[in-house]
Write an enzyme that holds these catalytic residues in place. Structure first.
Site, PDB file in Angstrom:
ATOM      1  N   ASN A 232      53.838 -51.943 128.025  1.00 33.03           N
ATOM      2  CA  ASN A 232      53.173 -51.337 129.137  1.00 33.03           C
ATOM      3  C   ASN A 232      51.608 -51.555 128.986  1.00 33.03           C
ATOM      4  O   ASN A 232      51.093 -52.346 127.946  1.00 33.03           O
ATOM      5  CB  ASN A 232      53.503 -49.910 129.134  1.00 33.03           C
ATOM      6  CG  ASN A 232      53.187 -49.345 127.930  1.00 33.03           C
ATOM      7  OD1 ASN A 232      52.098 -48.945 127.646  1.00 33.03           O
ATOM      8  ND2 ASN A 232      54.111 -48.535 127.244  1.00 33.03           N
TER       9      ASN A 232
ATOM     10  N   ASP B  68      60.345 -46.091 127.429  1.00 34.07           N
ATOM     11  CA  ASP B  68      61.319 -45.316 127.813  1.00 34.07           C
ATOM     12  C   ASP B  68      62.675 -46.013 127.441  1.00 34.07           C
ATOM     13  O   ASP B  68      63.859 -45.458 126.870  1.00 34.07           O
ATOM     14  CB  ASP B  68      61.593 -44.810 129.041  1.00 34.07           C
ATOM     15  CG  ASP B  68      60.573 -43.915 129.554  1.00 34.07           C
ATOM     16  OD1 ASP B  68      60.196 -43.002 128.600  1.00 34.07           O
ATOM     17  OD2 ASP B  68      60.079 -43.985 130.546  1.00 34.07           O
TER      18      ASP B  68
ATOM     19  N   LYS C  53      64.920 -67.782 120.257  1.00 36.12           N
ATOM     20  CA  LYS C  53      64.244 -67.731 121.505  1.00 36.12           C
ATOM     21  C   LYS C  53      65.304 -67.857 122.790  1.00 36.12           C
ATOM     22  O   LYS C  53      66.059 -68.959 122.661  1.00 36.12           O
ATOM     23  CB  LYS C  53      63.176 -68.845 121.754  1.00 36.12           C
ATOM     24  CG  LYS C  53      62.408 -68.958 122.944  1.00 36.12           C
ATOM     25  CD  LYS C  53      61.117 -69.816 122.674  1.00 36.12           C
ATOM     26  CE  LYS C  53      60.544 -69.777 124.069  1.00 36.12           C
ATOM     27  NZ  LYS C  53      59.567 -70.897 124.093  1.00 36.12           N
TER      28      LYS C  53
ATOM     29  N   PRO D 153      64.716 -42.755 121.895  1.00 37.40           N
ATOM     30  CA  PRO D 153      64.683 -41.398 121.701  1.00 37.40           C
ATOM     31  C   PRO D 153      63.346 -40.967 122.365  1.00 37.40           C
ATOM     32  O   PRO D 153      62.358 -41.674 122.451  1.00 37.40           O
ATOM     33  CB  PRO D 153      64.600 -41.237 120.331  1.00 37.40           C
ATOM     34  CG  PRO D 153      64.290 -42.535 119.658  1.00 37.40           C
ATOM     35  CD  PRO D 153      64.657 -43.615 120.740  1.00 37.40           C
ATOM     36  N   ASP D 154      63.203 -39.795 122.875  1.00 35.25           N
ATOM     37  CA  ASP D 154      61.961 -38.987 123.363  1.00 35.25           C
ATOM     38  C   ASP D 154      61.424 -38.354 122.137  1.00 35.25           C
ATOM     39  O   ASP D 154      61.933 -37.220 121.731  1.00 35.25           O
ATOM     40  CB  ASP D 154      62.225 -38.058 124.551  1.00 35.25           C
ATOM     41  CG  ASP D 154      60.760 -37.639 125.164  1.00 35.25           C
ATOM     42  OD1 ASP D 154      60.026 -37.424 124.392  1.00 35.25           O
ATOM     43  OD2 ASP D 154      60.699 -37.942 126.452  1.00 35.25           O
ATOM     44  N   ILE D 155      60.433 -38.956 121.737  1.00 25.16           N
ATOM     45  CA  ILE D 155      59.810 -38.382 120.356  1.00 25.16           C
ATOM     46  C   ILE D 155      59.173 -37.029 120.543  1.00 25.16           C
ATOM     47  O   ILE D 155      59.653 -36.013 119.675  1.00 25.16           O
ATOM     48  CB  ILE D 155      58.530 -39.270 119.948  1.00 25.16           C
ATOM     49  CG1 ILE D 155      59.182 -40.795 119.868  1.00 25.16           C
ATOM     50  CG2 ILE D 155      57.901 -38.749 118.456  1.00 25.16           C
ATOM     51  CD1 ILE D 155      57.949 -41.926 119.613  1.00 25.16           C
TER      52      ILE D 155
ATOM     53  N   PHE E 113      51.369 -35.879 127.256  1.00 27.30           N
ATOM     54  CA  PHE E 113      50.301 -36.746 128.018  1.00 27.30           C
ATOM     55  C   PHE E 113      51.365 -36.886 128.936  1.00 27.30           C
ATOM     56  O   PHE E 113      52.485 -37.316 128.913  1.00 27.30           O
ATOM     57  CB  PHE E 113      49.591 -37.695 127.464  1.00 27.30           C
ATOM     58  CG  PHE E 113      48.123 -37.478 127.150  1.00 27.30           C
ATOM     59  CD1 PHE E 113      48.270 -36.691 125.932  1.00 27.30           C
ATOM     60  CD2 PHE E 113      47.219 -37.998 127.497  1.00 27.30           C
ATOM     61  CE1 PHE E 113      47.041 -36.260 125.407  1.00 27.30           C
ATOM     62  CE2 PHE E 113      45.958 -37.536 127.102  1.00 27.30           C
ATOM     63  CZ  PHE E 113      45.684 -36.548 126.042  1.00 27.30           C
TER      64      PHE E 113
ATOM     65  N   LYS F  47      57.394 -31.414 133.521  1.00 20.61           N
ATOM     66  CA  LYS F  47      57.286 -32.010 131.957  1.00 20.61           C
ATOM     67  C   LYS F  47      56.952 -30.907 131.054  1.00 20.61           C
ATOM     68  O   LYS F  47      57.564 -30.829 129.881  1.00 20.61           O
ATOM     69  CB  LYS F  47      56.462 -33.038 131.814  1.00 20.61           C
ATOM     70  CG  LYS F  47      56.912 -34.390 131.321  1.00 20.61           C
ATOM     71  CD  LYS F  47      55.929 -35.609 131.493  1.00 20.61           C
ATOM     72  CE  LYS F  47      56.725 -36.291 132.605  1.00 20.61           C
ATOM     73  NZ  LYS F  47      56.125 -37.604 132.834  1.00 20.61           N
TER      74      LYS F  47
ATOM     75  N   LYS G 274      59.991 -30.282 128.590  1.00 19.74           N
ATOM     76  CA  LYS G 274      59.789 -30.536 127.116  1.00 19.74           C
ATOM     77  C   LYS G 274      59.245 -29.726 126.218  1.00 19.74           C
ATOM     78  O   LYS G 274      58.914 -29.730 124.935  1.00 19.74           O
ATOM     79  CB  LYS G 274      58.920 -31.780 126.912  1.00 19.74           C
ATOM     80  CG  LYS G 274      59.439 -33.166 127.740  1.00 19.74           C
ATOM     81  CD  LYS G 274      58.868 -34.169 127.207  1.00 19.74           C
ATOM     82  CE  LYS G 274      58.929 -35.657 127.963  1.00 19.74           C
ATOM     83  NZ  LYS G 274      58.753 -36.859 127.384  1.00 19.74           N
TER      84      LYS G 274
HETATM   85  O1  C5P Z   1      58.544 -38.442 130.226  1.00 19.72           O
HETATM   86  P1  C5P Z   1      57.296 -39.062 130.084  1.00 19.72           P
HETATM   87  O2  C5P Z   1      57.499 -40.196 129.126  1.00 19.72           O
HETATM   88  O3  C5P Z   1      56.608 -39.060 131.077  1.00 19.72           O
HETATM   89  O4  C5P Z   1      56.424 -38.015 128.970  1.00 19.72           O
HETATM   90  C1  C5P Z   1      55.120 -38.709 128.585  1.00 19.72           C
HETATM   91  C2  C5P Z   1      55.058 -37.841 127.187  1.00 19.72           C
HETATM   92  O5  C5P Z   1      56.099 -37.962 126.396  1.00 19.72           O
HETATM   93  C3  C5P Z   1      53.877 -38.500 126.337  1.00 19.72           C
HETATM   94  O6  C5P Z   1      53.077 -37.551 125.772  1.00 19.72           O
HETATM   95  C4  C5P Z   1      54.536 -39.341 125.514  1.00 19.72           C
HETATM   96  O7  C5P Z   1      53.704 -39.634 124.538  1.00 19.72           O
HETATM   97  C5  C5P Z   1      55.963 -38.650 125.130  1.00 19.72           C
HETATM   98  N1  C5P Z   1      56.955 -39.549 125.162  1.00 19.72           N
HETATM   99  C6  C5P Z   1      57.639 -39.463 123.805  1.00 19.72           C
HETATM  100  N2  C5P Z   1      58.634 -40.457 123.636  1.00 19.72           N
HETATM  101  C7  C5P Z   1      59.359 -40.951 124.588  1.00 19.72           C
HETATM  102  C8  C5P Z   1      58.457 -41.255 125.721  1.00 19.72           C
HETATM  103  C9  C5P Z   1      57.513 -40.465 126.058  1.00 19.72           C
HETATM  104  O8  C5P Z   1      57.054 -39.140 122.830  1.00 19.72           O
HETATM  105  N3  C5P Z   1      60.162 -42.031 124.395  1.00 19.72           N
END
Ligand code: C5P
Length: 398
Positions: A211, A281, A291, A307-309, A325, A339, A343
């Site tokens: 991104n 994501d 390749k 995984p969402d950290i 953020f 959010k 979260k």
């Molecule tokens: O849900 P969204 O991706 O918009 O949330 C953004 C927040 O979640 C940011 O603080 C980003 O650093 C964190 N994040 C994360 N792991 C992910 C996706 C987003 O820690 N896989």
């Protein structure tokens, strides 16, 4: 931009070595930050650079004599000593370091340093053998014990042709270190983990998904947090930014999975997590070992959720204060509130992204959402300034 240098009164002492020419750039940078500068030059400094140069850049007379015949001279050593918010000696020779370590006062600079109660910062520059000489090192240790700030010189090629430690730091770095002296130590003895930058998800050995994140906000927060006295771990995806000074840990990762692992490894004992990273994501289900060849009009990539950290740290209660953020292209307020709840965050910083907004820019405007409080709008400003504003809010809310 170094916000705490604005309107500060700086006495810049220049001593006699070849790096003295860099003091001119230092004066220019200080003036650009809005500081007022009075320059004191030693006799040997004037062999390397002219007082006229420094006078022109500082827009103030240059001071070089302890005994002045002119009765109309208003700023003598006592006035300068009282006037200063900080003293910076750059470059500082082994000679001035030795004089200060022993309390000698035989010229204007050494006398004024002895007479001031303002913080004194020393940026040494000398031949590597002079720097590593035990006498110089003992003098440096003495100055540190006295509470003076030593801006340790760089390693590299020297004017004399030798290679080693002793090069004057780059003027930008000296400026950043001087600035840190003025920053309130809001997070003294606290550990802060910051994630920054994009992540990249490999498609094959030559391509990836990513991104537009530049990492600028996270890096600015890391440097500001260090300056606020925190012990900072920065975990970063790929960026082109230089490493902030004074970090406890600097960990480079590529993919979301690698960032997840690094965060989990370091989250224990952190008091604050600030998650600025733009984590992908999704990742590619299976990275191709070779390749991928161009073969048809269209191609499909199968993606799986990463995984969402942030959500994992929060759900497992691994950190007592969590800041997220959110970069949004629409319905900023609703999404930010959602959010914050979903979260279980303590604070969420939301910003609108789009052309010229957010990701790559040096500036940004954001809205800060807290639990129970009204949203706080921070108007468009540099990400460095924004970092200090956000840390002030975190400090108040925490
Ligand atoms: O849900 P969204 O991706 O918009 O949330 C953004 C927040 O979640 C940011 O603080 C980003 O650093 C964190 N994040 C994360 N792991 C992910 C996706 C987003 O820690 N896989």
């Amino acid at each position: 931009m170094q916000p705490y240098l604005k309107n500060k009164k700086i006495v810049l002492g220049i001593t006699g070595c070849i790096a003295a020419y860099k003091a001119a750039e230092l004066v220019r940078l200080l003036k650009k930050e809005g500081a007022e500068v009075h320059v004191i030059m030693t006799a040997s400094a004037k062999e390397f650079i002219t007082p006229l140069t420094l006078q022109t850049l500082s827009n103030n007379p240059v001071h070089d004599r302890l005994f002045n015949q002119h009765l109309d001279v208003k700023i003598d050593h006592i006035h300068l000593a009282r006037w200063a918010d900080a003293f910076l000696i750059a470059p500082a020779t082994a000679n001035i370091i030795a004089k200060l370590a022993h309390g000698l006062a035989d010229d204007l600079l050494s006398t004024t340093c002895l007479a001031t109660t303002a913080p004194i910062c020393i940026a040494p520059a000398m031949n590597q053998a002079m720097w590593s000489n035990a006498i110089t090192q003992k003098n440096i240790a003495t100055l540190q014990q006295q509470g003076m700030n030593i801006f340790t010189p760089d390693e590299g090629e020297q004017a004399c042709g030798e290679i080693g430690i002793g090069r004057l730091l780059a003027p930008q770095d000296i400026l950043r270190l001087l600035h840190s002296v003025f920053v309130p130590k809001l997070f003294e003895n606290q550990r802060i983990l910051i994630t920054a930058g994009p992540t990249i998800e490999p498609i094959d050995p030559t391509r990836y998904l990513s991104n537009y994140s530049s990492g600028k906000m996270g890096y600015a927060l890391a440097e500001a947090a260090v300056n606020c006295g925190a012990t900072v771990t920065l975990i970063t995806g790929p960026t082109s930014l230089s490493v902030p000074l004074g970090l406890a840990n600097y960990i480079k990762v590529d993919s979301a999975d690698a960032m997840y692992k690094a965060v989990m490894e370091h989250i224990e004992e952190q008091q604050i997590l600030i998650s600025t990273a733009a984590v992908s994501d999704y990742r590619i289900r299976e990275t191709a070992p070779q390749k991928i060849k161009k073969s048809s009009e269209t191609m499909s990539l199968q993606l799986v959720l990463n995984p969402d950290i942030l959500a994992s740290v929060s759900a497992r209660k691994l950190c007592p204060f969590i800041v997220g953020f959110a970069a949004e292209t629409e319905r900023l307020y609703e999404r930010a509130q959602e959010k914050l709840e979903d979260k279980s965050l303590d604070l969420l910083v939301a910003n609108q992204v789009g052309p010229d907004k957010g990701f790559q820019s040096d500036h940004n405007s954001v809205t800060v959402f807290t639990r129970g409080g009204d949203p706080i709008s921070l108007e468009n400003q540099s990400k460095v300034q924004l970092a200090y504003e956000l840390l002030k809010i975190i400090h108040q809310v925490k």
